[in-house]
Design a protein around this motif. Structure first.
Motif, PDB file in Angstrom:
ATOM      1  N   UNK A   1      10.460  23.485   2.385  1.00 48.43           N
ATOM      2  CA  UNK A   1      12.149  22.739   3.383  1.00 48.43           C
ATOM      3  C   UNK A   1      12.257  22.123   3.920  1.00 48.43           C
ATOM      4  N   UNK A   2      13.496  21.527   3.130  1.00 48.24           N
ATOM      5  CA  UNK A   2      13.998  20.505   3.189  1.00 48.24           C
ATOM      6  C   UNK A   2      14.159  19.791   5.038  1.00 48.24           C
ATOM      7  N   UNK A   3      13.630  21.036   5.621  1.00 43.95           N
ATOM      8  CA  UNK A   3      14.176  20.771   7.596  1.00 43.95           C
ATOM      9  C   UNK A   3      13.176  20.794   8.472  1.00 43.95           C
ATOM     10  N   UNK A   4      12.126  21.136   7.194  1.00 45.03           N
ATOM     11  CA  UNK A   4      11.193  21.130   8.640  1.00 45.03           C
ATOM     12  C   UNK A   4      10.080  19.681   8.786  1.00 45.03           C
ATOM     13  N   UNK A   5      10.181  19.693  10.189  1.00 43.72           N
ATOM     14  CA  UNK A   5       9.638  18.584  10.306  1.00 43.72           C
ATOM     15  C   UNK A   5       9.919  17.177   9.672  1.00 43.72           C
ATOM     16  N   UNK A   6      11.252  17.007   9.487  1.00 38.37           N
ATOM     17  CA  UNK A   6      11.563  16.259   9.388  1.00 38.37           C
ATOM     18  C   UNK A   6      13.683  15.942   9.618  1.00 38.37           C
ATOM     19  N   UNK A   7      13.808  14.300   9.480  1.00 38.91           N
ATOM     20  CA  UNK A   7      14.898  14.014  10.257  1.00 38.91           C
ATOM     21  C   UNK A   7      16.308  14.524   9.129  1.00 38.91           C
ATOM     22  N   UNK A   8      16.732  15.229   8.027  1.00 32.68           N
ATOM     23  CA  UNK A   8      17.552  15.548   7.646  1.00 32.68           C
ATOM     24  C   UNK A   8      18.692  16.319   8.801  1.00 32.68           C
ATOM     25  N   UNK A   9      18.252  16.871   8.912  1.00 33.15           N
ATOM     26  CA  UNK A   9      19.387  17.898  10.141  1.00 33.15           C
ATOM     27  C   UNK A   9      19.783  16.636  11.111  1.00 33.15           C
ATOM     28  N   UNK A  10      19.172  15.875  11.620  1.00 30.68           N
ATOM     29  CA  UNK A  10      19.853  14.873  12.829  1.00 30.68           C
ATOM     30  C   UNK A  10      20.797  14.527  11.926  1.00 30.68           C
ATOM     31  N   UNK A  11      20.358  13.704  10.965  1.00 25.23           N
ATOM     32  CA  UNK A  11      21.246  12.934   9.877  1.00 25.23           C
ATOM     33  C   UNK A  11      22.549  13.208   9.140  1.00 25.23           C
ATOM     34  N   UNK A  12      22.261  14.604   9.171  1.00 27.11           N
ATOM     35  CA  UNK A  12      23.165  15.631   8.871  1.00 27.11           C
ATOM     36  C   UNK A  12      24.553  15.832  10.119  1.00 27.11           C
ATOM     37  N   UNK A  13      24.156  16.110  10.852  1.00 25.29           N
ATOM     38  CA  UNK A  13      24.899  15.971  11.940  1.00 25.29           C
ATOM     39  C   UNK A  13      25.255  14.716  12.920  1.00 25.29           C
ATOM     40  N   UNK A  14      25.136  13.375  12.312  1.00 22.05           N
ATOM     41  CA  UNK A  14      25.591  12.333  12.610  1.00 22.05           C
ATOM     42  C   UNK A  14      27.073  12.193  11.580  1.00 22.05           C
ATOM     43  N   UNK A  15      26.971  13.416  10.631  1.00 22.56           N
ATOM     44  CA  UNK A  15      28.189  12.521   9.376  1.00 22.56           C
ATOM     45  C   UNK A  15      29.148  14.110   9.480  1.00 22.56           C
ATOM     46  N   UNK A  16      28.606  14.603  10.353  1.00 18.72           N
ATOM     47  CA  UNK A  16      29.624  15.849  11.060  1.00 18.72           C
ATOM     48  C   UNK A  16      29.568  17.026   9.614  1.00 18.72           C
ATOM     49  N   UNK A  17      28.291  17.174   8.940  1.00 16.91           N
ATOM     50  CA  UNK A  17      28.035  17.861   8.057  1.00 16.91           C
ATOM     51  C   UNK A  17      28.540  20.120   8.512  1.00 16.91           C
ATOM     52  N   UNK A  18      28.986  20.106   7.510  1.00 12.75           N
ATOM     53  CA  UNK A  18      28.781  22.098   8.446  1.00 12.75           C
ATOM     54  C   UNK A  18      28.537  22.211   6.728  1.00 12.75           C
ATOM     55  N   UNK A  19      28.565  21.989   6.145  1.00  9.13           N
ATOM     56  CA  UNK A  19      28.447  23.208   4.319  1.00  9.13           C
ATOM     57  C   UNK A  19      27.512  22.134   3.836  1.00  9.13           C
ATOM     58  N   UNK A  20      26.234  22.344   3.088  1.00  6.97           N
ATOM     59  CA  UNK A  20      25.104  22.448   1.844  1.00  6.97           C
ATOM     60  C   UNK A  20      25.469  22.604   0.644  1.00  6.97           C
ATOM     61  N   UNK A  21      26.019  21.469  -0.086  1.00  5.59           N
ATOM     62  CA  UNK A  21      26.123  22.243  -1.582  1.00  5.59           C
ATOM     63  C   UNK A  21      24.766  22.125  -2.417  1.00  5.59           C
TER      64      UNK A  21
END
Length: 221
Positions: free
Chosen positions: A126-146
Protein backbone atom coordinates in the motif's frame (compact mmCIF):
# COMPACT_ATOMS: atom_id res chain seq x y z
CA UNK A 1 -24.88 14.92 1.41
CA UNK A 2 -25.56 17.00 -1.68
CA UNK A 3 -21.84 17.43 -2.45
CA UNK A 4 -21.16 13.70 -2.81
CA UNK A 5 -19.43 12.96 -6.14
CA UNK A 6 -21.51 10.28 -7.86
CA UNK A 7 -20.66 10.30 -11.58
CA UNK A 8 -17.29 9.71 -13.24
CA UNK A 9 -17.30 13.27 -14.59
CA UNK A 10 -17.83 14.64 -11.08
CA UNK A 11 -15.19 12.40 -9.54
CA UNK A 12 -12.58 13.17 -12.21
CA UNK A 13 -12.69 16.97 -11.87
CA UNK A 14 -8.98 17.87 -12.13
CA UNK A 15 -9.04 20.34 -9.23
CA UNK A 16 -9.59 17.50 -6.76
CA UNK A 17 -8.08 14.55 -8.65
CA UNK A 18 -4.68 12.85 -8.44
CA UNK A 19 -3.35 10.32 -10.93
CA UNK A 20 -1.52 7.74 -8.78
CA UNK A 21 1.14 5.81 -10.72
CA UNK A 22 2.13 2.64 -8.89
CA UNK A 23 5.47 0.81 -9.16
CA UNK A 24 6.35 1.48 -12.79
CA UNK A 25 9.89 0.27 -12.07
CA UNK A 26 12.40 -1.89 -13.93
CA UNK A 27 12.27 -4.83 -11.52
CA UNK A 28 8.53 -5.15 -12.09
CA UNK A 29 8.23 -4.08 -15.72
CA UNK A 30 11.44 -4.56 -17.69
CA UNK A 31 12.96 -7.46 -19.55
CA UNK A 32 15.68 -8.70 -17.18
CA UNK A 33 13.98 -7.15 -14.17
CA UNK A 34 13.64 -9.07 -10.92
CA UNK A 35 10.22 -10.62 -11.55
CA UNK A 36 10.87 -11.70 -15.14
CA UNK A 37 14.40 -12.91 -14.36
CA UNK A 38 13.70 -14.85 -11.18
CA UNK A 39 10.61 -16.57 -12.56
CA UNK A 40 12.61 -17.75 -15.57
CA UNK A 41 15.54 -18.90 -13.42
CA UNK A 42 13.26 -20.84 -11.06
CA UNK A 43 11.59 -22.72 -13.89
CA UNK A 44 8.18 -21.30 -12.97
CA UNK A 45 5.94 -19.80 -15.63
CA UNK A 46 7.75 -16.56 -16.52
CA UNK A 47 6.20 -13.16 -15.99
CA UNK A 48 5.31 -11.56 -19.33
CA UNK A 49 6.66 -8.04 -19.58
CA UNK A 50 6.05 -7.36 -23.28
CA UNK A 51 2.85 -5.37 -22.60
CA UNK A 52 4.47 -3.07 -20.06
CA UNK A 53 5.96 -0.66 -22.59
CA UNK A 54 2.52 0.06 -24.05
CA UNK A 55 1.06 0.43 -20.54
CA UNK A 56 3.85 2.87 -19.64
CA UNK A 57 3.26 4.92 -22.78
CA UNK A 58 -0.48 5.17 -22.04
CA UNK A 59 0.28 6.21 -18.45
CA UNK A 60 2.71 8.84 -19.74
CA UNK A 61 0.06 10.29 -22.03
CA UNK A 62 -2.51 10.26 -19.22
CA UNK A 63 -0.04 11.99 -16.89
CA UNK A 64 0.57 14.70 -19.48
CA UNK A 65 -3.16 15.25 -19.83
CA UNK A 66 -3.61 15.33 -16.07
CA UNK A 67 -0.91 17.96 -15.64
CA UNK A 68 -2.34 20.15 -18.42
CA UNK A 69 -5.75 20.06 -16.76
CA UNK A 70 -4.41 20.92 -13.32
CA UNK A 71 -4.78 17.46 -11.77
CA UNK A 72 -2.02 16.21 -9.47
CA UNK A 73 0.31 13.37 -10.46
CA UNK A 74 1.74 11.10 -7.75
CA UNK A 75 4.33 8.36 -8.23
CA UNK A 76 4.75 5.42 -5.86
CA UNK A 77 8.13 3.70 -5.83
CA UNK A 78 8.80 0.43 -4.03
CA UNK A 79 12.06 0.07 -2.09
CA UNK A 80 12.19 -3.50 -0.82
CA UNK A 81 15.54 -3.94 0.93
CA UNK A 82 14.88 -6.38 3.75
CA UNK A 83 15.91 -3.77 6.34
CA UNK A 84 12.70 -1.89 5.51
CA UNK A 85 10.28 -4.83 5.43
CA UNK A 86 8.13 -6.37 8.14
CA UNK A 87 8.98 -9.98 9.03
CA UNK A 88 5.78 -11.24 7.40
CA UNK A 89 6.79 -9.59 4.12
CA UNK A 90 10.32 -11.01 4.30
CA UNK A 91 8.86 -14.48 4.92
CA UNK A 92 6.97 -14.30 1.62
CA UNK A 93 10.10 -13.49 -0.38
CA UNK A 94 12.59 -16.03 -1.71
CA UNK A 95 15.61 -13.76 -1.42
CA UNK A 96 16.57 -10.15 -1.15
CA UNK A 97 17.04 -8.45 -4.49
CA UNK A 98 13.81 -6.80 -5.68
CA UNK A 99 13.77 -2.99 -6.00
CA UNK A 100 16.91 -2.54 -3.96
CA UNK A 101 17.60 1.03 -2.96
CA UNK A 102 19.71 2.92 -5.50
CA UNK A 103 19.70 0.16 -8.15
CA UNK A 104 18.56 0.00 -11.77
CA UNK A 105 15.78 -2.32 -10.68
CA UNK A 106 14.26 0.35 -8.45
CA UNK A 107 14.48 3.02 -11.17
CA UNK A 108 11.35 4.07 -13.02
CA UNK A 109 10.58 2.15 -16.21
CA UNK A 110 10.24 4.12 -19.45
CA UNK A 111 8.42 7.10 -17.89
CA UNK A 112 9.62 9.52 -15.25
CA UNK A 113 8.20 12.05 -12.76
CA UNK A 114 8.14 15.69 -13.82
CA UNK A 115 8.79 18.80 -11.77
CA UNK A 116 5.87 19.38 -9.43
CA UNK A 117 4.82 15.72 -9.26
CA UNK A 118 4.60 13.92 -5.93
CA UNK A 119 7.09 11.05 -5.47
CA UNK A 120 6.66 8.70 -2.50
CA UNK A 121 8.79 5.68 -1.56
CA UNK A 122 6.99 2.77 0.08
CA UNK A 123 8.10 -0.44 1.76
CA UNK A 124 4.97 -2.53 1.41
CA UNK A 125 2.13 -2.99 -1.04
CA UNK A 126 0.00 0.00 0.00
CA UNK A 127 1.23 3.44 -0.95
CA UNK A 128 -0.46 4.86 2.14
CA UNK A 129 1.08 2.59 4.79
CA UNK A 130 3.57 4.62 6.85
CA UNK A 131 4.21 7.12 4.04
CA UNK A 132 3.45 10.79 3.56
CA UNK A 133 1.13 10.23 0.59
CA UNK A 134 -2.15 10.95 2.39
CA UNK A 135 -0.84 14.18 3.91
CA UNK A 136 0.47 15.43 0.56
CA UNK A 137 -2.82 14.65 -1.18
CA UNK A 138 -4.81 16.33 1.57
CA UNK A 139 -2.67 19.47 1.26
CA UNK A 140 -3.76 19.63 -2.39
CA UNK A 141 -7.44 19.07 -1.65
CA UNK A 142 -7.54 15.71 -3.43
CA UNK A 143 -10.78 13.74 -3.24
CA UNK A 144 -10.34 11.28 -6.14
CA UNK A 145 -7.56 8.84 -7.02
CA UNK A 146 -7.12 7.68 -10.61
CA UNK A 147 -5.11 4.49 -10.33
CA UNK A 148 -2.48 3.30 -12.83
CA UNK A 149 0.53 0.98 -12.73
CA UNK A 150 1.41 -2.53 -11.58
CA UNK A 151 0.52 -5.01 -10.37
CA UNK A 152 -3.24 -4.59 -10.65
CA UNK A 153 -3.99 -7.23 -8.03
CA UNK A 154 -1.17 -6.43 -5.59
CA UNK A 155 0.11 -2.88 -5.07
CA UNK A 156 -2.54 -1.12 -7.17
CA UNK A 157 -5.24 -3.09 -5.36
CA UNK A 158 -3.72 -2.55 -1.91
CA UNK A 159 -3.33 1.19 -2.48
CA UNK A 160 -6.80 1.77 -3.88
CA UNK A 161 -8.43 -0.17 -1.03
CA UNK A 162 -6.45 1.80 1.54
CA UNK A 163 -7.34 5.01 -0.26
CA UNK A 164 -11.03 4.08 -0.27
CA UNK A 165 -10.90 3.44 3.47
CA UNK A 166 -9.37 6.91 3.89
CA UNK A 167 -12.33 8.39 2.03
CA UNK A 168 -11.04 8.88 -1.51
CA UNK A 169 -13.15 8.19 -4.57
CA UNK A 170 -11.49 5.48 -6.68
CA UNK A 171 -11.16 5.38 -10.47
CA UNK A 172 -9.08 2.73 -12.25
CA UNK A 173 -7.77 3.37 -15.76
CA UNK A 174 -8.10 -0.22 -16.97
CA UNK A 175 -5.72 0.15 -19.93
CA UNK A 176 -3.08 1.69 -17.64
CA UNK A 177 -2.81 -1.20 -15.16
CA UNK A 178 -1.30 -4.63 -15.65
CA UNK A 179 -0.33 -7.86 -13.95
CA UNK A 180 1.34 -11.16 -14.74
CA UNK A 181 -1.65 -12.78 -13.06
CA UNK A 182 -4.56 -12.48 -15.51
CA UNK A 183 -7.12 -13.86 -13.06
CA UNK A 184 -5.95 -11.48 -10.34
CA UNK A 185 -6.03 -8.53 -12.76
CA UNK A 186 -9.61 -9.23 -13.80
CA UNK A 187 -10.60 -9.95 -10.20
CA UNK A 188 -9.44 -6.54 -9.02
CA UNK A 189 -11.23 -4.74 -11.87
CA UNK A 190 -14.43 -6.65 -11.11
CA UNK A 191 -14.18 -5.89 -7.39
CA UNK A 192 -13.60 -2.18 -8.02
CA UNK A 193 -16.67 -1.97 -10.25
CA UNK A 194 -18.87 -3.54 -7.58
CA UNK A 195 -17.41 -2.22 -4.33
CA UNK A 196 -14.89 0.59 -4.66
CA UNK A 197 -15.51 2.91 -7.58
CA UNK A 198 -15.18 3.33 -11.32
CA UNK A 199 -13.32 1.45 -14.05
CA UNK A 200 -12.78 3.38 -17.28
CA UNK A 201 -10.21 3.98 -20.01
CA UNK A 202 -7.40 6.47 -20.37
CA UNK A 203 -9.13 7.80 -23.50
CA UNK A 204 -12.22 8.71 -21.49
CA UNK A 205 -10.16 10.26 -18.72
CA UNK A 206 -8.19 12.32 -21.23
CA UNK A 207 -11.49 13.52 -22.69
CA UNK A 208 -12.69 14.60 -19.25
CA UNK A 209 -9.36 16.22 -18.36
CA UNK A 210 -9.30 17.99 -21.72
CA UNK A 211 -12.48 19.88 -20.85
CA UNK A 212 -10.52 21.67 -18.12
CA UNK A 213 -7.16 22.18 -19.82
CA UNK A 214 -6.24 25.79 -20.73
CA UNK A 215 -6.77 26.67 -24.38
CA UNK A 216 -3.04 27.22 -24.96
CA UNK A 217 -2.29 23.72 -23.65
CA UNK A 218 -4.88 22.17 -25.94
CA UNK A 219 -3.52 24.01 -28.98
CA UNK A 220 -0.11 22.47 -28.31
CA UNK A 221 -1.45 18.92 -28.67
Amino acid sequence: MSNILRTLAEKAQPRHTALVIVDMQNDFCAQGGYLQRTRAESGRHPIRVDENAAIADRIGALADGARRSGAAVAWLRSVYDFKYLAEAHVAMRDAEGCCMEGTWGADFFRIQPREGDIVVDKHTFSGFHETGLHAQLQERGIRTLVMAGVATNVCVDSTLRHGFFLGYHIVVAEDCVGSGNAAGHEGTLSTVRVNFGEVTTSVELLRLFGKHAPADALSAL
